[in-house]
Scaffold this active site. Structure first.
Site, short mmCIF file in Angstrom:
data_model
loop_
_atom_site.label_atom_id
_atom_site.label_comp_id
_atom_site.label_asym_id
_atom_site.label_seq_id
_atom_site.Cartn_x
_atom_site.Cartn_y
_atom_site.Cartn_z
CE1 TYR A 59 43.85 -1.88 120.08
CE2 TYR A 59 44.61 -3.04 118.11
CZ TYR A 59 44.66 -1.94 118.95
OH TYR A 59 45.54 -0.92 118.67
CG HIS A 127 48.54 -0.65 123.69
ND1 HIS A 127 47.50 -1.51 123.44
CD2 HIS A 127 48.30 0.43 122.91
CE1 HIS A 127 46.69 -0.98 122.55
NE2 HIS A 127 47.14 0.20 122.22
CB SER A 205 44.08 7.36 114.35
OG SER A 205 43.44 6.43 115.18
CG LEU A 207 42.44 7.32 106.93
CD1 LEU A 207 41.52 6.28 106.30
CD2 LEU A 207 42.94 8.29 105.86
N GLY A 208 42.37 10.30 110.87
CA GLY A 208 41.68 11.17 111.81
C GLY A 208 40.43 10.57 112.40
NE ARG A 209 41.31 9.24 117.62
CZ ARG A 209 41.71 8.19 118.32
NH1 ARG A 209 40.93 7.14 118.41
NH2 ARG A 209 42.88 8.18 118.92
N GLY A 210 38.29 8.82 111.01
CA GLY A 210 37.18 8.86 110.05
C GLY A 210 36.97 10.23 109.44
CB SER A 213 37.21 8.47 105.49
OG SER A 213 35.97 8.88 106.05
#
Length: 334
Positions: A59, A127, A205, A207-210, A213
């Protein structure tokens, strides 16, 4: 979050609060503004009872580990710190190559410990499975780190079932980290084996990549990180927005935020499940932790369960990161 609410990752693994904090959002730099934001977020998370903090050497690369290390200074002993390795860290190479060779295992942990400013990692993940290296060789090298006290527990991110079984035969695996949300449920093929072996599940993820939300209404609302993702493509956008509206409708019935409904659904999958939603914002962190107070009815859960089969666009954008038995929908969390 109370002690009674805590969950254990794996048989004999770490005991943590039911919601962790993913630190992938802190990957663009490690300057003063980044450090201020990271420290404020970690301070708030600890105050809210969060104990599991998840990062990775890739990251940034490196920035996320550096910032998390600075933010936890002086409070590390009460926390469970997880990080990941297995991608080379060359900033000029994208996508980055996989490297799970035993000799790289040692190089990777030394770098992570230095950046985090700690003497051991609580939960250390591979990873992505490197198809060029037998998983037994990688886990054997990781087991040596456990023996030396540099790592306490081992994890794998996105393993297939047979790879997971082979790895666990070499050394106990405490957790798998897979994408799992109302929009992505293929991990459920691996969950039964994980439970058979006594391995916890850490969904990323959630939240489904946003999408889940409640904040995505137009393409302009999509974060720069996710704009190229297939589920935000022009031919998928309207269909997925309609599905997200279904989550928002359940949230309106309960009087909570859509993100809290999405997280409550993930949390309801079992008491061995600890999602790690990521954010840079304290207000969203508080909202995420608030999902622990949300209870779904059977009827609401049934409506939510039907969503995954209708999602438009697959989640695969990094096919070169696939293990030898990985399905084509596998994607990197980087």
């Amino acid at each position: 979050m109370t002690q009674a609410a805590r969950r254990q990752l794996g048989t004999g693994g770490p005991v943590v609060a039911p919601i962790g904090l993913g630190f992938m959002s802190f990957r663009t730099g490690a300057g003063p503004d980044d450090e201020t934001a990271a420290t404020a977020l970690v301070d708030a998370a600890i105050d809210l009872g969060v104990t599991l903090f998840d990062t990775a050497d890739v990251y940034g690369p490196e920035f996320s580990e550096i910032l998390l290390g600075r933010a936890i200074r002086g409070r590390r002993d009460a926390l469970v710190i997880a990080t990941k390795f297995g991608n080379t860290l060359d900033r000029d190479t994208n996508p980055r190559k996989l490297d799970a060779r035993p000799e790289y295992v040692r190089t990777a942990i030394e770098g992570s410990l230095r950046r985090l400013g700690i003497d051991h990692v609580d939960l250390y993940y591979l990873h992505r499975v490197d198809p060029a290296v037998p998983i037994e060789d990688t886990v054997g090298a990781l087991a040596e780190l456990v023996d030396e006290g540099k790592v306490r527990y081992l994890g794998l991110s996105e393993p297939g079932p047979q790879t997971l079984r082979r790895a666990h035969a070499v050394h106990p695996i405490s957790a798998i980290q897979n994408e799992w949300s109302l929009f992505t449920r293929d991990v459920e093929d691996t969950v039964p084996l994980a439970r058979e072996l006594g391995i916890g599940i850490v969904p990323y993820s959630p939240l489904g990549r946003g999408w889940l939300s409640g904040s995505v209404r137009t393409p302009a609302d999509v974060s720069e990180t996710h704009r190229k993702h297939p589920r935000f493509a022009d031919d998928a956008f309207e269909r997925n927005r309609t599905l997200a509206d279904g989550v928002a409708a359940v949230a309106a019935e309960i009087g909570v935020r859509p993100s809290q409904v999405a997280l409550a659904w993930v949390l309801s999958r079992g008491d061995d499940v600890v999602p790690i939603p990521g954010t840079r914002h304290v207000e969203f962190l508080r909202e995420n932790v608030g999902a622990l107070e949300v209870t779904l009815t059977d009827e609401q859960s049934g409506r939510l369960d039907a969503i995954a089969a209708q999602v438009a666009g697959h989640r695969s954008i990094r096919p070169e990161n696939l293990g030898t038995e990985a399905p084509t929908v596998r994607v990197s969390s980087v």
